[in-house]
Design an enzyme around this catalytic site. Structure first.
Site, mmCIF file in Angstrom:
data_model
loop_
_atom_site.group_PDB
_atom_site.id
_atom_site.type_symbol
_atom_site.label_atom_id
_atom_site.label_comp_id
_atom_site.label_asym_id
_atom_site.label_seq_id
_atom_site.Cartn_x
_atom_site.Cartn_y
_atom_site.Cartn_z
ATOM 1 N N SER A 195 -2.228 50.875 2.044
ATOM 2 C CA SER A 195 -2.946 49.620 1.837
ATOM 3 C C SER A 195 -2.330 48.961 0.610
ATOM 4 O O SER A 195 -2.279 49.573 -0.454
ATOM 5 C CB SER A 195 -4.435 49.882 1.616
ATOM 6 O OG SER A 195 -5.103 48.661 1.419
ATOM 7 N N GLY A 227 -2.260 46.997 -2.485
ATOM 8 C CA GLY A 227 -3.178 46.445 -3.489
ATOM 9 C C GLY A 227 -2.469 45.292 -4.185
ATOM 10 O O GLY A 227 -1.825 45.464 -5.212
ATOM 11 N N HIS A 276 -15.053 6.061 -1.820
ATOM 12 C CA HIS A 276 -14.173 7.089 -2.407
ATOM 13 C C HIS A 276 -14.918 8.399 -2.608
ATOM 14 O O HIS A 276 -14.450 9.474 -2.236
ATOM 15 C CB HIS A 276 -13.628 6.574 -3.748
ATOM 16 C CG HIS A 276 -12.891 7.604 -4.526
ATOM 17 N ND1 HIS A 276 -13.478 8.341 -5.536
ATOM 18 C CD2 HIS A 276 -11.635 8.067 -4.402
ATOM 19 C CE1 HIS A 276 -12.591 9.193 -6.007
ATOM 20 N NE2 HIS A 276 -11.463 9.045 -5.347
ATOM 21 N N GLY A 313 -7.676 7.272 -1.847
ATOM 22 C CA GLY A 313 -8.006 6.709 -3.156
ATOM 23 C C GLY A 313 -7.136 7.171 -4.300
ATOM 24 O O GLY A 313 -7.327 6.748 -5.431
ATOM 25 N N ARG A 330 -5.511 7.284 11.105
ATOM 26 C CA ARG A 330 -5.034 8.610 10.700
ATOM 27 C C ARG A 330 -6.073 9.621 11.178
ATOM 28 O O ARG A 330 -7.219 9.258 11.439
ATOM 29 C CB ARG A 330 -4.865 8.704 9.181
ATOM 30 C CG ARG A 330 -6.134 8.455 8.394
ATOM 31 C CD ARG A 330 -5.870 8.339 6.906
ATOM 32 N NE ARG A 330 -7.076 7.988 6.167
ATOM 33 C CZ ARG A 330 -7.071 7.513 4.926
ATOM 34 N NH1 ARG A 330 -5.932 7.326 4.294
ATOM 35 N NH2 ARG A 330 -8.200 7.224 4.312
ATOM 36 N N ARG A 334 0.836 -1.208 0.000
ATOM 37 C CA ARG A 334 0.000 0.000 0.000
ATOM 38 C C ARG A 334 0.867 1.252 0.000
ATOM 39 O O ARG A 334 1.965 1.265 0.525
ATOM 40 C CB ARG A 334 -0.867 0.057 1.265
ATOM 41 C CG ARG A 334 -2.012 -0.938 1.341
ATOM 42 C CD ARG A 334 -2.788 -0.668 2.630
ATOM 43 N NE ARG A 334 -4.094 -1.297 2.647
ATOM 44 C CZ ARG A 334 -4.368 -2.458 3.223
ATOM 45 N NH1 ARG A 334 -3.396 -3.119 3.824
ATOM 46 N NH2 ARG A 334 -5.583 -2.952 3.214
#
Length: 899
Positions: free
Chosen positions: A786, A788, A477, A114, A361, A105
């Protein structure tokens, strides 16, 4: 004395677990992947884990670097790993009398359900299958395992057409009048194995591999190879997982859930991953292997009696069918949740009554569940409030901030499936992932309808508004991936008969064709014909609790980009602490005003422009008054007119005539004037403060509208807004000085006329590299900056965000940029300019207010960067305000600079 240099040949790549041995643990996820690290950890705390070994992620990287080959040193390490399993199980790999079988695996450092490949029952061939039959005393089980192995190995390792094997299996059942695989006898399965081997020889021109070591290395190579599969690449791109991480490979002794009625396999969660309720949640199948559950081939049974009864299902739950194994499993659930201090997603197998743990998990969960689990665990004392804040992915909150189905709306229910991922969605039915992607690209909302989804469908699932499957359970899945993506999903709608080729689904005498509207409710499992009305979400309960905790620790303020009263109300409801960007240009485009705007632009002189501006002043004042009313007492940053003049110019004959009539001039004069104003590159042309420098009366009118509206609202509500007037596209100190003088002069005039004042600031938007570099001197004239970041990214990278979509995906895939720089700040380039501008600006003016108002203001990674630079606030679109609040809290906790 010479120092020894470590070479790749010296590096260790194989780590054992099980039988009292754990070479790794839960802290080794980067090296062993999540699955390998947790198998080692479970073994070390005494849980029943089949023995095995993990080949590290470092080997995956080397495998690709060395042309997809394995060094001899790793082959020797793997041989030692097999010997470790043999010693514990008492079985020998490839032995004809009592063979050891293994699973192979994948296991990346973060869960990718999956997306990568698995091979079970490896080690079977024409001799060992007879040994397995004899040693187990169950001939049917042995041949069932062999047919599964050939089918899986042919698909995953040999790359053969798995449809041909599915078809052969279906025909074998049909010939006998069976519906389930479990009804096939040993003789039936033996015949099927012969047919499968024939398919292999026919498709690849050589027999199925009989050497068990060749089988093993083929499977290890295939799992490493699946890291670079198309579906894995798509999943990584959608979830910001670097391709450089690689995957580990886990080789583990097989345990069998397909050894009769005392055997089973299942997937379970320690809490409900859809709602977050503290109740065991899962499914199992008797006499089956793990792939049967997650692939959705058979619709599984419930884990608990309570869940079965609530669903009105007849097949016995695991609690009822296998009570002893269930009791042991429940104890393991509690032990794992306490150990990991998080909700766990678990795979298990029961082999002839004995429980084996195959994986644990941290479980994927919906945003609603994440909130509830985090708040509940903090209340239970399992985690702290600060850990609870860190547990919720800010981006996932997006799932909670959008509408759900109106319970009062009429519903034409076609059928019901399992409520696999909450939320509701309406769209046109499509039957393939490719069609979903194509229709969505054309701007259409779609529901992806499949018999069952496979990992190859990932791109279509992402494109769809919702997912509907005929087969599969709540841990299939489709369900797991949909929950991770925040897509509503209904699975296991068994009454649906789907013909993907004909693009049609049938249920109870009714048909749904491609393009027909469907609505799905992932909270109830209902599937409805047509579109059903929706309602706005309620943001109280766990959401409100976690946001309170987040607000208590975050340092950054959060404002909203908003320019309509509705946007402002939404933003305030979501906890915005003011407006960080109110764009004024949209106000000029409204149908009843655009003629006056055009008259102003096309005027030959100041007198003509002022005449047109007089018509616009009351409209602008009204616009600002509506916004200030909603934001009374809070700062509102208003950006003065920014777009290029060409955007307002008339194009059609009728438009020219309308303007000419309003201005009392000849159409030809206007056309000549329009030609004079034409620009080849308007985004770098006559826009922003350049308009104000050339035509100061425009900014004068806007400033007057702002101050008059602010005074009106202060009179009416008793609470004055705090206008922050922002001059766009400044590149030099002189530009800002000139524009600030216009604003201050206008403020003085209005305040004298009204006999009252309001507090206000004048600042600029830093969106040009020159402005960032000269921020020290620009700060002498301004009271706030500010950033941008949309335009700053464009001008720094020399890339148009309107056109970059054509190639930026390829740039990210090839590692030129880690993420799309218009989605997440390019920290090395744009970020350095922001950091430098902040440093230079504050060196001149220590109390200079700093924020950002580009789209990056709602991106958690960009917010973490803003925290690191010491900005004062971020501004995001209204629906992203909660995301920004949580991300700002997480950034503060990480940096150690809590509020």
């Amino acid at each position: 004395m010479a120092t020894a240099v470590k070479t790749q040949a010296d590096e260790r790549y194989v780590y054992r677990f099980g039988g009292g041995v754990s070479d790794g643990g839960s802290g080794d996820k980067n090296l062993l992947g999540g699955k390998g690290a947790n198998l080692a950890e479970m073994a070390s705390i005494g849980l029943p884990v089949p023995p095995g070994f993990t080949i590290s992620t470092a080997m995956c990287t080397r495998y690709y670097e060395e042309g997809e080959t394995f060094p001899d040193s790793v082959r020797a390490e793997v041989a030692q790993g097999i010997a470790h399993i043999e010693a514990i199980t008492g079985k020998t790999f490839g032995d004809a009398t009592d063979p050891l079988l293994v699973s192979v695996r994948s296991g990346a450092r973060v869960s990718m359900p999956g997306m990568m490949d698995t091979v079970l029952n490896l080690g079977l061939n024409d001799q060992t299958v007879e040994g397995l039959a004899s040693a187990s005393g169950d001939e049917r089980f042995a041949w069932d395992s062999y047919r599964r192995f050939i089918q899986m190995y042919s698909d995953v390792v040999l790359g053969l057409d798995h449809g041909a094997f599915e078809e052969a299996l279906e025909i074998a059942k049909e010939d006998k009048g069976f519906t389930l695989d479990t009804e096939l006898s040993a003789a039936d399965l033996k015949a099927l194995v012969a047919e499968f081997k024939g398919l292999v020889e026919q498709q690849q021109g050589k027999p199925f591999p009989q050497d068990v070591h060749d089988q093993l290395w083929g499977a290890i190579g295939a799992v490493f190879g699946s890291w670079q599969s198309d579906r894995a690449k798509v999943y990584r791109r959608l979830n910001d997982i670097p391709g450089s991480w690689g995957t580990a490979v886990n080789v583990q002794a097989m345990v069998f859930g397909n050894m009769g009625d005392t055997s089973a396999t299942g997937v379970a969660f320690t809490r409900d991953p859809s709602t977050g309720h503290n109740a065991y949640y899962g499914e199992f199948l008797i006499n089956a292997q793990g792939e049967d559950v997650v692939a959705g081939i058979r619709t599984p049974q419930y884990l608990t009696k309570a869940a079965r009864e609530e669903a009105g299902a007849k097949p016995l739950s695991m609690e009822e069918a296998l009570p002893a194994a269930y009791t042991e499993l429940a104890a393991v659930f509690d032990q794992l949740e306490r150990h990991y201090r998080d909700m766990q997603d678990i795979e298990f197998t029961v082999q002839q009554g004995k429980l084996w743990m195959l994986q644990t998990r941290s479980g994927k969960r919906t945003a609603k569940a994440a909130l509830k689990i985090a708040v509940d665990m903090a209340a239970e004392g399992l985690i702290t409030r600060e850990e609870a804040i860190a547990r919720v992915d800010p981006q996932a909150l997006d799932q909670l901030l959008h509408p759900t189905l109106d319970p009062e709306a009429a519903r034409d229910v076609l059928t019901k499936g399992l409520p696999a991922s909450p939320g509701a969605a309406s769209g046109a039915a499509v039957f393939t992932a490719d069609a979903a992607e194509k229709w969505a690209a054309d701007g259409k909302a779609v529901i992806l309808v499949r018999t069952e989804t496979s990992p190859e469908d990932i791109h279509g699932m992402h494109a769809a508004k919702g997912i509907l499957t005929a087969r599969g359970g709540m841990t299939s899945h489709a369900a797991v991936v949909a929950r991770g993506m925040g897509r509503p999903c209904v699975s296991g709608a068994g009454a649906l008969s789907i013909d993907a080729k004909a693009k049609i689904a049938r249920v109870g005498g009714r048909e749904v064709k491609e393009g027909d509207l469907l609505t799905i409710d992932g909270a109830t499992g209902e599937v409805m014909a047509g579109e059903v009305a929706t309602i706005q979400p309620e943001l109280a309960g766990d959401f409100g609790t976690l946001m309170e905790w987040a607000d208590a620790v975050r340092r950054l303020k959060v404002r909203a980009n908003a320019e309509t009263p509705l946007d402002c109300r939404t933003a305030r409801d979501f906890g915005a602490e003011g407006v960080g960007l109110c764009r004024t240009e949209h106000m000029f485009f409204e149908a009843d005003r655009v003629t006056a705007v055009r008259q102003m632009i096309l005027a030959e002189d100041e007198a003509g422009r002022r005449a047109a501006l007089e018509k616009l002043l009351p409209e602008q004042r009204s616009d600002f008054a509506e916004i200030f009313e909603v934001m009374a007492g809070l700062p509102v940053t208003v950006r003065l007119l920014d777009p290029p003049l060409h955007e307002f110019l008339p194009h059609e004959e009728a438009e020219f005539s309308e303007v000419a009539k309003a201005a009392g001039v000849d159409v030809d004069v206007l056309k000549r004037r329009a030609a004079e104003l034409h620009e080849f590159n308007p985004m770098l042309g006559h826009r922003g403060c350049r308009l104000g420098v050339t035509y100061p009366e425009i900014y004068e009118m806007q400033a007057r509208a702002i101050f008059e509206a602010a005074l009106d609202v202060a009179d009416k509500s008793g609470e004055a807004p705090i206008p922050e007037i922002m001059i766009p596209l400044v590149a030099t100190k002189r530009e800002l000085e000139l524009m600030k003088a216009v604003v201050d002069r206008t403020a003085k005039a209005v305040f004298e006329e009204r006999g009252k004042t309001v507090e206000y600031l004048v600042g600029t938007m830093i969106e040009l590299p020159r402005a960032a570099l000269r921020a020290g001197e620009i700060a002498e004239a301004g009271e706030f900056f500010s950033f941008g970041t949309n335009d700053l990214t464009q001008t720094t990278l020399g890339v148009s965000r309107d056109d970059a979509g054509r190639f930026l995906g390829s740039y990210v895939e090839q590692g030129i940029y880690p993420k799309d720089p218009f989605v997440s700040i390019d920290v090395e380039g744009v970020g350095e300019l922001i950091s430098l501008a902040a440093e230079r600006g504050r060196a001149t003016k220590p109390n200079l207010k700093l924020g950002i108002c580009g789209e990056h203001g709602g991106d958690p990674a960009s917010i973490a960067f803003c925290e690191s630079v010491g900005l004062d606030y971020v501004s995001a679109s209204p629906y992203r305000v909660p995301i920004a609040r949580l991300a700002a809290a997480q950034a503060a906790l990480k940096s150690g600079r809590k509020a």
